[in-house]
Design an enzyme around this catalytic site. Sequence first.
Site, PDB file in Angstrom:
ATOM      1  N   GLY A 113       0.785  -1.229   0.000  1.00  0.00           N
ATOM      2  CA  GLY A 113       0.000   0.000   0.000  1.00  0.00           C
ATOM      3  C   GLY A 113       0.818   1.280   0.000  1.00  0.00           C
TER       4      GLY A 113
ATOM      5  N   ASP B  88       3.156   4.234  -1.436  1.00  0.00           N
ATOM      6  CA  ASP B  88       3.332   4.842  -2.747  1.00  0.00           C
ATOM      7  C   ASP B  88       4.802   5.121  -3.032  1.00  0.00           C
ATOM      8  OD1 ASP B  88       0.556   4.893  -3.212  1.00  0.00           O
ATOM      9  OD2 ASP B  88       0.379   6.653  -1.936  1.00  0.00           O
TER      10      ASP B  88
ATOM     11  N   HIS C  51      24.381  10.777 -19.304  1.00  0.00           N
ATOM     12  CA  HIS C  51      23.521   9.846 -18.569  1.00  0.00           C
ATOM     13  C   HIS C  51      22.246   9.640 -19.383  1.00  0.00           C
ATOM     14  CE1 HIS C  51      21.976   7.586 -15.301  1.00  0.00           C
ATOM     15  NE2 HIS C  51      21.197   8.515 -14.775  1.00  0.00           N
TER      16      HIS C  51
ATOM     17  N   ASP D 204      29.472   6.188  -9.218  1.00  0.00           N
ATOM     18  CA  ASP D 204      28.295   5.376  -9.549  1.00  0.00           C
ATOM     19  C   ASP D 204      28.664   3.892  -9.685  1.00  0.00           C
ATOM     20  OD1 ASP D 204      26.088   4.263 -10.828  1.00  0.00           O
ATOM     21  OD2 ASP D 204      26.122   5.633 -12.549  1.00  0.00           O
TER      22      ASP D 204
ATOM     23  N   HIS E  83      17.904  -0.647 -26.511  1.00  0.00           N
ATOM     24  CA  HIS E  83      18.186   0.079 -25.270  1.00  0.00           C
ATOM     25  C   HIS E  83      19.674   0.020 -24.971  1.00  0.00           C
ATOM     26  CE1 HIS E  83      17.531   1.811 -21.344  1.00  0.00           C
ATOM     27  NE2 HIS E  83      18.176   0.818 -20.781  1.00  0.00           N
TER      28      HIS E  83
ATOM     29  N   HIS F 192      24.541   3.958 -17.359  1.00  0.00           N
ATOM     30  CA  HIS F 192      25.574   3.895 -16.318  1.00  0.00           C
ATOM     31  C   HIS F 192      26.873   3.286 -16.841  1.00  0.00           C
ATOM     32  CE1 HIS F 192      22.640   4.882 -13.129  1.00  0.00           C
ATOM     33  NE2 HIS F 192      21.800   4.197 -13.874  1.00  0.00           N
TER      34      HIS F 192
END
Lengths: 562, 562
Positions: free
Chosen positions: B57, B59, B150, B204, B371, B375
């Site tokens: 429940g 969000d 990015h 990263d 795609h 990264h």
Amino acid sequence: MTAPVRRPGKKDGKGKLKIIPLGGLEQIGMNITAFEYEDSIIVVDCGLAFPGDDMLGIDLVIPDVTYLKQNFDKVKGFVITHGHEDHIGALPYILQQLNVPVYGTKLTIALIEHKLKEHNLMKNTKRKVMKHGQSVSLGSFRVEFIKTNHSIQDAAALAIFSPVGTVIHTGDFKIDYTPVFGDSIDLQRFAELGKKGVLALLADSTNATRPGFTMSERTVGKTFDSIFSEHVNQRIIVATFASNVDRVQQIVNTAYKYGRKVVVEGRSMVTVMEIASEHGYIKVPEGTLIDIENLKNYPPEKTVLITTGSQGESMAALSRMAASIHKKVSIMPGDVVILSSTPIPGNEKAVSNVVNELSMKGAQVICQDTHVSGHACQEDLKLIYSLIHPKFAIPVHGEYRHRMAQKELAEFMGVPKDNAILVSSGDVVALDEDSCEVIDHVACGGILVDGLGVGDVGNIVLRDRQNLAQNGIIVVVLTLEKHSNQLLAGPDIVSRGFVYVRESEDLLEEAHGVVSDALQDCLDRHVSDWGKIKNIMKDSLSDFLWKRMKRNPVILPIIMEV
Amino acid sequence: MTAPVRRPGKKDGKGKLKIIPLGGLEQIGMNITAFEYEDSIIVVDCGLAFPGDDMLGIDLVIPDVTYLKQNFDKVKGFVITHGHEDHIGALPYILQQLNVPVYGTKLTIALIEHKLKEHNLMKNTKRKVMKHGQSVSLGSFRVEFIKTNHSIQDAAALAIFSPVGTVIHTGDFKIDYTPVFGDSIDLQRFAELGKKGVLALLADSTNATRPGFTMSERTVGKTFDSIFSEHVNQRIIVATFASNVDRVQQIVNTAYKYGRKVVVEGRSMVTVMEIASEHGYIKVPEGTLIDIENLKNYPPEKTVLITTGSQGESMAALSRMAASIHKKVSIMPGDVVILSSTPIPGNEKAVSNVVNELSMKGAQVICQDTHVSGHACQEDLKLIYSLIHPKFAIPVHGEYRHRMAQKELAEFMGVPKDNAILVSSGDVVALDEDSCEVIDHVACGGILVDGLGVGDVGNIVLRDRQNLAQNGIIVVVLTLEKHSNQLLAGPDIVSRGFVYVRESEDLLEEAHGVVSDALQDCLDRHVSDWGKIKNIMKDSLSDFLWKRMKRNPVILPIIMEV
């Protein structure tokens, strides 16, 4: 007049072979297909499915066999292709409704018998062990078991000889020219049957979207060897599927070669090992296997643990080790953990969590080249099509996109476009020498098993669970006097899974006010229908909470009568 | 004596730079890191996380910024690396608790402003648009924005100049020598800073387990071109991430080249397109974009739809089309659907369902080579390490296994083993010229947002929701007379999410008997503590249901007093 003349009596499938998949076509799981000719029915496989994410609280799903029960007198038996849960898991439930004999190869029957014992069904169930190459007559059918390879031993394809022709059901299969145990798939027999003429082929679609060939199980053994040779000073833990006995055999062989003792851990792993050993499907060199209690008596670098949990299942042995809640094994820095599997779609996150936990404890996790699939890829399927050369193709075992890919491949291999058909569970496919078409649809679907309850949870209960899961529940309860409708107690508000009560006192106070006002208004207006009073309280509280919180808890009004 | 002398005043981090990640290290999401030097704090990013499967429940999840609130007078501002949700999504919530200026590049600030408008925070929030190469002084710090690449435009790395040295935070980045829009990553500046000496690198880790280089965004454009050229007679639908403006630009370019009109569909896609167009980050040739209402005026093969839903999100446009509940677009046989994305871990099943639904409607679904990641992979990271050559490495942005992989890579690139450290959210890392160590831990964690409620749902409420989800709830309610404890009404049993009431009448009757007996026994024994009565009823019902059903519903006893 060129329109085809519809021959009388053909519409209801009379004189035709009917193939009726009762599951397995909308998902990978719950495989069960009926073959019917006049007064004979045989059923290929009887698997379970694991619950989807939306099936809250459900343990497993079994097929709806209403059609078989309605035709019980025709059903001659179950013929089982192999011992995976999605092919045998529903048997203990279905046999209680439909007590007919079960036919399968030795290991398959041994695994089924383990289930029958658990469900106290051994005494009442007839089983027959079949050998590859053997066949059995069942009513109008004769069924031959043909050797195949798969990620479990003793898998079989079925040649189903019917009055209208021969149908081949591959079961789950791969082509392994160098299997770890036993023979390679019997391609000669497929060729022989193909040469004589095969009416229809029902083949495994799992890997039909993947180009190339599926690698031999033996290649994984080579990877194990190189990992073991590189990590002679570390303990090695290998997680894999319990049912993949050949994989376990290869781990045992490598452990033996490098002078390590083997511990088997995880309930299903121990069970399968016992059954496989007992029936000669795995050979462990004397003295190699030790009890988990004795692990401490050996230096870590001289041990290997073979364990369940390669899918990140929260209660499996590896997950418990990773979470430091395993009673007997603690992960140590330097441990090498091999995940000898790929995540089944949906399990990626769970597997990833286990990898993180293992890494945090200093273990080195190895996944690469430690698994091969048990299902045929595109080039393997092309070989099967070229040997069998069926007139009709009915791709099975796979989601729509997998079966679609096999249909395209079948067409590419010369099956006419209209002869390669995609069907849904429940469809009745009628076959004769000239045609293959869906003529009817019968009841089918999943029956939910929750604890000991079978079928007492359905869509309404699941929807309630989903609503409860999203925003919890608020119970509004009050006591009214029977005749006067005078308010004697309440309304009280009790909630679960909604908000922290202590930190939301104001909100709950306000909510109480809203419900009290709605109730008082009803009483003032002398509303005597309690259903109406309940609805008015529910709606006003629901409106208030949505406006105020954008939340939608389940609201359950209860009126007690004194 | 060779033991290191602990200099006085060093233990509390005085005179040191403190780096305090308040999120982002246990998962991909909720990135926020404080940099503190004496009386100055700057905060890099302020992202949200999407809820885990067990957060029923919920969000979204925002970081706990108690530490920043306690040091509010020190906080000089937020410096934001780029406009993805896991870097900016919590700002509207956190700025309400911590009103400080926000610094970022143009597109990043534009996306933040869109959020501020939605939350009515525009008037009270100071924003400053930064250019790549520009820097801003914030207390003891100077922060320079460095151009990177990015999967969203205008991403920046940050060079943070502090009194103890320079720290570089890469943000999320890749190396793209041929970006679709704007310049390539500013490798020269990284080299220049590296040459002068960089104390620490926070880089990263997302793809740190992946070998090789990350491909240029432009390669996807080539795939689009070949797909468009092969399907000139079909409608094309492309689903991708709304925030990947360069991806959208390439689809638009290809559409224009092949004379197709473009429709943009899905709320977030439309929003990002508007913002990107307004600020010049996307260029759509005049007349190419049409409204969805006008779609019917063009032949399908002359149109392209760019839509949300590439992750199988149930309410996104593509999922609604696949499920035939989209109001304006119906999938037609022959449609070509390109999924220009890879499933984020956890979304695999949802994506697979959408692919099946689209295939069933006759669409051809294409995923391959459509795609590329945003990264850096291992070889890219090695380049960055060789240019920057940091003294210390603190891998960020990734699960443990990703950060571990970067630590190993850093060591391989010459960072001493003890200088590459893995930290947890809340850790206080103290840095000076000679040392980098965790000296403390501050409060951190996720605050759950459910509807308009922030933080009013926590572990207890979630556990209740999980229990409710598993087996539903049974409410036992009765009315007692205040002083005599005489039973006036009940016990009544009401359930939700437990079983089909109509088909389980016997069971519920039995359950009622069990509760009634337990209650009667209490009354007979004159038990006056209602808490005790409730527990006795609850336990007896619970035992009964477990023995009988192997189920464990939530049981909620309520006693009304009259």
